[in-house]
Scaffold this motif. Structure first.
Motif, PDB file in Angstrom:
ATOM      1  N   SER A  20      43.756  56.689  47.280  1.00 24.03           N
ATOM      2  CA  SER A  20      44.722  56.011  47.197  1.00 24.03           C
ATOM      3  C   SER A  20      45.301  55.030  48.325  1.00 24.03           C
ATOM      4  CB  SER A  20      46.036  56.995  46.822  1.00 24.03           C
ATOM      5  OG  SER A  20      47.059  56.474  46.546  1.00 24.03           O
ATOM      6  N   ASP A  21      45.399  55.702  49.788  1.00 23.42           N
ATOM      7  CA  ASP A  21      45.625  55.054  50.490  1.00 23.42           C
ATOM      8  C   ASP A  21      45.037  53.489  50.763  1.00 23.42           C
ATOM      9  OD1 ASP A  21      47.718  56.684  51.202  1.00 23.42           O
ATOM     10  OD2 ASP A  21      46.601  57.655  52.862  1.00 23.42           O
ATOM     11  N   LEU A  22      43.748  53.664  50.683  1.00 23.97           N
ATOM     12  CA  LEU A  22      42.729  52.654  50.928  1.00 23.97           C
ATOM     13  C   LEU A  22      42.982  51.509  49.622  1.00 23.97           C
ATOM     14  CD1 LEU A  22      40.647  51.074  52.445  1.00 23.97           C
ATOM     15  CD2 LEU A  22      38.887  52.158  51.101  1.00 23.97           C
ATOM     16  N   LEU A  23      43.212  52.175  48.556  1.00 20.39           N
ATOM     17  CA  LEU A  23      43.386  51.220  47.086  1.00 20.39           C
ATOM     18  C   LEU A  23      44.737  50.673  47.567  1.00 20.39           C
ATOM     19  CD1 LEU A  23      42.312  53.536  44.355  1.00 20.39           C
ATOM     20  CD2 LEU A  23      41.092  51.323  45.354  1.00 20.39           C
ATOM     21  N   ASN A  24      45.860  51.126  48.060  1.00 20.00           N
ATOM     22  CA  ASN A  24      46.883  50.548  48.557  1.00 20.00           C
ATOM     23  C   ASN A  24      46.788  49.575  49.440  1.00 20.00           C
ATOM     24  OD1 ASN A  24      48.946  52.097  46.869  1.00 20.00           O
ATOM     25  ND2 ASN A  24      49.134  53.447  48.274  1.00 20.00           N
ATOM     26  N   GLU A  25      46.137  49.736  50.367  1.00 19.97           N
ATOM     27  CA  GLU A  25      45.696  48.509  51.523  1.00 19.97           C
ATOM     28  C   GLU A  25      45.110  47.351  50.963  1.00 19.97           C
ATOM     29  OE1 GLU A  25      42.997  48.264  55.417  1.00 19.97           O
ATOM     30  OE2 GLU A  25      43.435  50.125  54.845  1.00 19.97           O
ATOM     31  N   PHE A  26      44.200  47.612  49.874  1.00 23.94           N
ATOM     32  CA  PHE A  26      43.641  46.344  49.231  1.00 23.94           C
ATOM     33  C   PHE A  26      44.672  45.874  47.969  1.00 23.94           C
ATOM     34  CE2 PHE A  26      40.172  47.455  51.437  1.00 23.94           C
ATOM     35  CZ  PHE A  26      39.274  46.175  51.694  1.00 23.94           C
ATOM     36  N   GLU A  27      45.899  46.413  47.701  1.00 16.55           N
ATOM     37  CA  GLU A  27      46.691  45.996  46.736  1.00 16.55           C
ATOM     38  C   GLU A  27      46.071  46.287  45.492  1.00 16.55           C
ATOM     39  OE1 GLU A  27      47.923  42.414  48.264  1.00 16.55           O
ATOM     40  OE2 GLU A  27      49.461  43.210  49.431  1.00 16.55           O
TER      41      GLU A  27
END
Length: 159
Positions: A20-27
């Motif tokens: 989730s954190d990485l997907l958030n980083e990529f918006e």
């Protein structure tokens, strides 16, 4: 929503949060679900149908022990499924083998034990094939990663 993150137990949340954190980083829009292939199979099937209707394009599924969740999901949809084996018994090897040994015609991609970060990265690569803005972010991410690696290691290593 482009990505769904599904895992079988509340105890898996910290492992799956890295995705989730990485997907958030990529918006990249995503949502998490706690669903068990064994304890609530009907609810899992219902949710998979809803995800298809919503146009979800990739599912990240984390599971430990018997690790049936990614395979059960893959058996009910053509959305690509990326399995994350979660360390429990046998240091997670049982989960890893359960995920990678899917029968012919029902594939599940697999990443390393507890490596939901790489599952998110693989989902980003899948989405980057269709979405130029994600591809651009991915290329920039890789460029920055390489630059940082070189910078951190250019002075050599002291022992």
């Amino acid at each position: 929503m482009k990505v769904a993150i599904i895992f079988g137990s509340k105890s898996d949340k910290e492992i799956m949060k890295k995705a989730s954190d990485l997907l958030n980083e990529f918006e990249i829009e995503h949502k998490g679900y706690i669903l068990s292939a064994h304890r609530v199979p009907e609810k899992l099937s219902e949710t998979i149908k809803e995800l298809e209707e919503k146009g979800v394009e990739c599912i990240i599924a984390g599971a430990g022990l018997a690790a049936h969740l990614p395979g059960v999901i893959a058996s009910q949809t053509t959305i690509p499924v990326i399995g994350v084996p979660i360390k429990a018994a046998l240091e997670g090897m049982d989960a890893l083998l359960s995920i990678v040994q899917m029968p012919k015609s029902i594939p599940v991609a697999a990443v390393g034990i507890n490596n939901s970060f790489n599952a998110a990265m693989l989902s980003i690569e899948i989405l980057a094939l269709k979405y130029p803005e994600i591809n651009k972010k991915l290329l920039e991410y890789r460029k920055t990663m390489k630059e940082n690696f070189i910078k951190e290691n250019e002075e050599g290593v002291e022992f």
